[in-house]
Motif scaffolding. Sequence first.
Motif, short mmCIF file in Angstrom:
data_model
loop_
_atom_site.label_atom_id
_atom_site.label_comp_id
_atom_site.label_asym_id
_atom_site.label_seq_id
_atom_site.Cartn_x
_atom_site.Cartn_y
_atom_site.Cartn_z
N LEU A 145 0.87 -1.24 0.03
CA LEU A 145 -0.14 0.47 -0.26
C LEU A 145 0.73 1.01 0.14
O LEU A 145 -0.16 2.14 -0.22
CB LEU A 145 -1.15 0.02 1.40
N PHE A 146 2.20 0.90 0.03
CA PHE A 146 3.28 2.08 0.11
C PHE A 146 4.31 1.81 -0.61
O PHE A 146 4.94 1.47 -0.80
CB PHE A 146 3.70 2.53 1.82
N ARG A 147 4.44 2.95 -1.33
CA ARG A 147 6.54 2.40 -2.86
C ARG A 147 7.29 2.36 -1.41
O ARG A 147 7.39 2.38 -0.33
CB ARG A 147 6.47 3.72 -3.53
N GLU A 148 8.05 1.03 -1.81
CA GLU A 148 9.11 0.82 -0.90
C GLU A 148 10.38 1.64 -0.81
O GLU A 148 10.81 2.42 0.15
CB GLU A 148 9.16 -0.89 -1.52
N ASP A 149 10.48 2.36 -2.40
CA ASP A 149 11.71 2.88 -2.50
C ASP A 149 11.15 4.83 -1.81
O ASP A 149 12.74 5.25 -1.26
CB ASP A 149 11.75 2.96 -4.07
N LEU A 150 10.18 5.25 -1.51
CA LEU A 150 9.98 5.82 -0.91
C LEU A 150 10.20 6.03 0.82
O LEU A 150 10.50 7.09 0.91
CB LEU A 150 8.33 6.88 -1.25
N PHE A 151 9.62 4.38 0.90
CA PHE A 151 10.09 4.67 2.82
C PHE A 151 10.73 4.36 3.24
O PHE A 151 11.33 5.24 3.96
CB PHE A 151 9.08 3.12 2.75
N TYR A 152 12.44 3.46 2.19
CA TYR A 152 13.22 4.02 2.62
C TYR A 152 14.47 5.29 2.18
O TYR A 152 14.90 5.97 2.81
CB TYR A 152 14.07 2.75 1.77
N ARG A 153 13.60 5.79 1.81
CA ARG A 153 13.93 7.79 1.34
C ARG A 153 13.76 8.47 2.84
O ARG A 153 14.26 9.43 3.04
CB ARG A 153 13.59 8.14 0.21
N LEU A 154 12.26 7.67 3.11
CA LEU A 154 11.64 9.20 4.29
C LEU A 154 12.24 7.74 5.37
O LEU A 154 12.61 8.96 6.08
CB LEU A 154 10.62 8.67 4.53
N ASN A 155 12.46 7.34 5.46
CA ASN A 155 13.29 6.94 6.94
C ASN A 155 14.95 6.76 7.43
O ASN A 155 15.51 6.07 7.60
CB ASN A 155 12.22 5.01 6.80
N VAL A 156 15.10 7.78 6.90
CA VAL A 156 16.80 7.27 6.77
C VAL A 156 16.82 7.61 8.99
O VAL A 156 17.12 6.79 9.44
CB VAL A 156 17.36 8.71 6.06
#
Length: 145
Positions: free
Chosen positions: A19-30
């Motif tokens: 339900l949420f883009r994995e690449d965006l999650f890892y960019r935000l989850n620094v």
Amino acid sequence: MRVIAATNSDLGRMVADGLFREDLFYRLNVIPVQLPSLRERKEDIPLLVRHFLESSAPMARRPPGRHGLAGSDAAPDVVLLAGNVRQLENAVERAFALSVGRSQIEVRDLPPEVQQARDLALSSAITLPEEGVDLRRFVAVIERS
């Protein structure tokens, strides 16, 4: 570029569920920051209320510092709302706007959901007799009601 984002959703679970883009999650989850709810930080509430009152004053064309919540009959009721900073901000701004001509915010200035939470808290107060209580029976009565 740096991005600061906040959510009350479990993005890790949303990624796993697609339900949420994995690449965006890892960019935000620094550098994830876990912030306890406002209910767990009650000592922050007076500071936040003061800040919201001071930031509301210029918009309402009223002098800051001449309007208060602390010491008013509404102060304890704001704590009932204290689960979320946005809710608290909206409640304070609303109360500030409705208290024109008065130096203190009153309960009637607070949003209806805060007033209802106040009424519910007052009606569900539990009093214990001085002679003590049979805890098991007491809990059974509360669970039944």
